[in-house]
Scaffold this active site. Sequence first.
Site, PDB file in Angstrom:
ATOM      1  N   LYS A  80       0.853  -1.202   0.000  1.00 53.73           N
ATOM      2  CA  LYS A  80       0.000   0.000   0.000  1.00 53.73           C
ATOM      3  C   LYS A  80       0.885   1.247   0.000  1.00 53.73           C
ATOM      4  O   LYS A  80       1.895   1.303   0.716  1.00 53.73           O
ATOM      5  CB  LYS A  80      -0.911  -0.013   1.232  1.00 53.73           C
ATOM      6  N   SER A 113     -10.173   0.071   6.862  1.00 53.70           N
ATOM      7  CA  SER A 113      -9.598   0.216   5.513  1.00 53.70           C
ATOM      8  C   SER A 113      -8.942  -1.041   4.959  1.00 53.70           C
ATOM      9  O   SER A 113      -8.548  -1.059   3.796  1.00 53.70           O
ATOM     10  CB  SER A 113      -8.584   1.356   5.486  1.00 53.70           C
ATOM     11  N   SER A 147      -9.894   2.616   2.637  1.00 54.71           N
ATOM     12  CA  SER A 147      -8.972   3.275   1.746  1.00 54.71           C
ATOM     13  C   SER A 147      -8.076   2.319   0.985  1.00 54.71           C
ATOM     14  O   SER A 147      -7.448   2.695   0.009  1.00 54.71           O
ATOM     15  CB  SER A 147      -8.086   4.227   2.541  1.00 54.71           C
TER      16      SER A 147
END
Lengths: 504, 98
Positions: free
Chosen positions: A80, A179, A155
């Site tokens: 990420k 997330s 997210s």
Amino acid sequence: MSDPTRMTAAALADALASGDLSSEQVTRAHLDRIEGVDETIGAYLHVSGESALAEARAVDERRAKGEDLHRLAGVPIAVKDVMTTTGIPTTAGSRMLEGWIPPYDATVVGKLKAAGLPILGKTNMDEFAMGSSTERSAFGLTRNPWDLDRIPGGSGGGSSAVVSSWQAPFATGTDTGGSIRQPAALTGSVGVKPTYGAISRYGLIAMASSLDQAGPCARTVLDTALLHEVMAGHDPLDSTSIDAPVPDVVGAARRADVAGMRVGIVKELTGEGFAPQVQARFDEAVQHLVDAGAEVVEVSCPNFVYALGAYYLIMPSEASSNLARFDAMRYGLRVAPEGVDAPSAEQVMAASRDAGFGDEVKRRIILGTYALSSGYYDAYYGSAQKVRRLIADDFATAFEVADVLVSPTAPTTAFRFGEKTDDPMAMYRGDIATIPANLAGIPGMSLPSGLAEDGLPAGFQVLAPAMADDRLYTVGAALEQRLVSAWGGHLLEQVPELATTKGA
Amino acid sequence: MADLSRDDVAHLASLARIDLTDAELDTMVGELGQIISSVEAVQQAPIGAVEPMSHPMPITNVTRPDVVRPSLTPEEALAGAPDSELSRFAVPRILTED
């Protein structure tokens, strides 16, 4: 031999260890897949093909020499973009950090490198991890592989989309209010938020420090356990890192035995507010656990009704403080205000922060500034901290009668792009089932519970007491076994095929 | 409590060092009001005698021996700087000539 991009991380590790595949073959296959489909999905912000292949070849050479390697050595991974990586740009999805190449690795990234996992690239995300849809990235949205008109969750939509579109066997994520778990639910993959402090936050670009937690994203419960094991452990560079042994999560995932376990259904996280089809898949999954020998009890957590309010006061308060570091002085964007001759540092800061931050980030910084301001502090931030205690107490009471708690992960399946962008509270309510775990610091997992009537995946959430992360894997793996058997295969095998735009 | 005015939001933005445009201010006033109305519900919780909880885990301050150890070189530290001069961060002035 199967297509390496369709294999689980565990199967890839076995194939590498036995010599059936080389890491270079596996890594190249994933890079070809990325080249072929990511223009459609938009899950990667940066692809680091050359360094991934170099690492793959290095692992192959070490294996050929008979070196003792980590069991996942050579299995490629996506990271990420909120985690710092030397040599690979890191933006956290924001213009504020566009083009920034960190001079150090996050501890998690260092652990991946030490274990010999080639890093395929950095995954898209809502700006500074603020969002539930990955529509808030400054660099374009990520699409849900199940339906390209829908969000992949957020997210960490990029990380969940790479694993569900066969562009990486697994990926790292971070979970501040859901997330990792919510995008896992919306893409039919598995995501785990470990106990707060179980995985180092050093080198993670902070949103809300008392809530942020890194964790694994993958296609199977066992693969998340294997990655969890690599990522976890005490880190002296993170003062909130827990100095305790990592639970045997891999052993728990392989054991998968829930006979005699007490599974608590959280009354406040089921029923009203949850889409009927999501609830139906949840109910069926609970029945599978009963069939596997678990005992089901209903528990009540009466203060969960205040969790959303507490979260949306605490999180922006901490975010407003953390994001003060983006001041245009030492790194990141610097913009001169228009029409000002010889602007001051303060004017440059204000102009840079307006230009560099997106709307959601500005909204949360200003909300946090308000919640922390003199005169409102007790009413907002102080009250929210007290609610946080009530929620932790609710969990403690519930865990007196249940070994794990369960609920649907998200109230609905994936919504369409733009559907909630003008209504922040509607967006925020999507995190209603995931937020309580972050407030209390306990671990949680989401795994697929099936498809709803709209043909989209629904998620099943398992929660455990702090430091009992292994229970998530025992329950998750037991449920996964039953569901995969009932479906006649893994849910992700039903993902629509993507047209290849170029390359492979 | 949630009746934030445009001036209130402009003041908060200046405290947060964000130079909002007029259009952004207009949008933000409505959205923030709506969010604050929703989160105000925390005050209805039974929080009278509850001890606030700022962090999920009991944590204590962590120190390490004060010894010299490798760190970033000046070049590495300055690699992402918007501007630098003579191995230092170059920043806009903070004092006026008055």
